[in-house]
Design an enzyme around this catalytic site. Sequence first.
Site, PDB file in Angstrom:
ATOM      1  N   ASP A   1      50.908  45.036   6.143  1.00 48.04           N
ATOM      2  CA  ASP A   1      50.360  45.610   7.374  1.00 48.04           C
ATOM      3  C   ASP A   1      48.910  46.100   7.169  1.00 48.04           C
ATOM      4  O   ASP A   1      48.594  46.665   6.121  1.00 48.04           O
ATOM      5  CB  ASP A   1      51.262  46.793   7.764  1.00 48.04           C
ATOM      6  CG  ASP A   1      50.966  47.311   9.157  1.00 48.04           C
ATOM      7  OD1 ASP A   1      51.034  46.524  10.106  1.00 48.04           O
ATOM      8  OD2 ASP A   1      50.654  48.519   9.286  1.00 48.04           O
TER       9      ASP A   1
ATOM     10  N   GLU B   1      48.276  40.844   7.034  1.00 48.22           N
ATOM     11  CA  GLU B   1      47.779  41.006   8.396  1.00 48.22           C
ATOM     12  C   GLU B   1      46.277  41.278   8.287  1.00 48.22           C
ATOM     13  O   GLU B   1      45.842  42.417   8.159  1.00 48.22           O
ATOM     14  CB  GLU B   1      48.461  42.168   9.121  1.00 48.22           C
ATOM     15  CG  GLU B   1      48.050  42.190  10.584  1.00 48.22           C
ATOM     16  CD  GLU B   1      48.090  43.554  11.250  1.00 48.22           C
ATOM     17  OE1 GLU B   1      48.018  43.612  12.480  1.00 48.22           O
ATOM     18  OE2 GLU B   1      48.162  44.581  10.543  1.00 48.22           O
TER      19      GLU B   1
HETATM   20  C1  NOJ Z   1      49.973  46.353  12.733  1.00 50.03           C
HETATM   21  C2  NOJ Z   1      51.386  46.187  13.181  1.00 50.03           C
HETATM   22  O1  NOJ Z   1      51.638  44.812  13.345  1.00 50.03           O
HETATM   23  C3  NOJ Z   1      51.535  46.980  14.436  1.00 50.03           C
HETATM   24  O2  NOJ Z   1      52.750  46.718  15.085  1.00 50.03           O
HETATM   25  C4  NOJ Z   1      51.396  48.435  14.086  1.00 50.03           C
HETATM   26  O3  NOJ Z   1      51.409  49.218  15.275  1.00 50.03           O
HETATM   27  C5  NOJ Z   1      50.086  48.708  13.344  1.00 50.03           C
HETATM   28  N1  NOJ Z   1      49.791  47.720  12.348  1.00 50.03           N
HETATM   29  C6  NOJ Z   1      50.125  50.038  12.654  1.00 50.03           C
HETATM   30  O4  NOJ Z   1      50.962  49.958  11.528  1.00 50.03           O
END
Ligand code: NOJ
Length: 477
Positions: free
Chosen positions: A197, A238
């Site tokens: 993440d 991500e």
């Molecule tokens: C990215 C995640 O995919 C999302 O769902 C989340 O709200 C934020 N990061 C914070 O962790």
Amino acid sequence: MATSRQPWWSGGVLYQAYPRSFADSNGDGIGDLAGLRGRLDYLNWLGVDGIWLNPTFPSPNHDWGYDVSDYLDVHPDLGTLDDLDALIAAAAERGIRILLDLVPAHTSDRHQWFAESRASRESPRRSWYIWREEAEGQESVFGGKAWTYDERTGQYYHHLFLPDQPDLNWLQPDVRDAFDEILRFWFDRGIAGFRIDVVHELVKDPPSRPNRAKIHDVLRRWRSLAAGYEPQRLFVGETWVMDLEELASFYGSNDELQLAFNFPFMFAGLDAAALADVVERTEAVLPHGALPVWALSNHDVVRFPTRMCDEDDAKVRAALLALLTLRGTSVLYYGDELGMRQVDIPAERARDVHDRDGARTPLPWGEVEWRNPWLPLGANVATVAEQRSDPRSVLSFCREAIALRHGRKDLVSGGYTPLASPTGVWAWRRGSGSVIALNLTGSKAILPLAGEVILSTNGRDDSSRLEPWEGVVVALT
Ligand code: NOJ
Ligand code: CA
């Protein structure tokens, strides 16, 4: 010459399952790990190689699992550690790997670490989070300030997301050690890898800015930790950056992430020139030997059939054909295989702080349906049961495309070569013998290809022209 064996995700399909919405085993309206285990035969039939689960850890769910209160356990809504072990084992029997979603940038404010950190300025855990005397002006991603005042000790702590998600201080070596332990804990249990993440903002130095050099250090550290494991563990990041050079930097010299999510592709729209451009530039910019990863949807964005395809299944098939025939790894968000649309959520059923519920609704199975699901079930797409029994459904098409991807060497590992084509048509060759051509217009297109159509989005077998929104895979003769 020694040949290096390709990892499983090369030419593979990764399936992103949002656990709360995939399948419910106990009728409480919340999908769970046992439910997912019970549906592995479906995913095996579909042909996926791995499953990425959105966060499975205990969490107060202010941000639906992205506020972790314990990295070494399972959220009681989803089951137990035993359920996760059982899932890993049952998936392995089918050749399917399980990936978890690691959330290293922040914890929940209920995590024991933060409880200790906020208890006093002298706490040994104080430096695990980012504390300052003064709040700076930075905004958080979900709106409001990125600094919250904590009365007990009279300082502000930093949070890029909700105030309930305090950011960890990755400059503190003990934080790095703690995450090494977390990685080992899960790798030892048989987890095949992690989606990471907000990796592009992991290390903040100063707090208002990601420190990319220091992020790369952490990624190299994780890769060397993972190097001690067999088979190779996967890190897919991500990497929410819109510049492809920057995206490529997260692969390091093939010693950082093995895959970095490509948001420019996700947001290119169903437009031949834009898609061809982003794919060609991605292929050009990645380090030699690296694999791209492609996705059209995820739990944070509007589902692709609604966002890019006007909820028109001809366009949905074309988009899926592109997704599943590009080089590298393709990621299906659960429901993509059905052409599942965004669901309208009545205000009184809204659960998410950031209006993302419409992309997170329960998968419509059809035969045994959800009881009191935590989010409303959309009625705007045919169910799994209906689509499985219809050879012309989006699901049947998607499965055929996956089978072709796995069964044809060009599609597993052949290079990507763009081909000249009429305006509105995107065409490319994979390897030496396979061409993919997509007509992303509402008119017929002429693109004579000498070969046999081995898959068409509308079941035709004519390689001399393309119907509106038709896509084909042609075996060159
Ligand atoms: C990215 C995640 O995919 C999302 O769902 C989340 O709200 C934020 N990061 C914070 O962790
Ligand atoms: Ca349940």
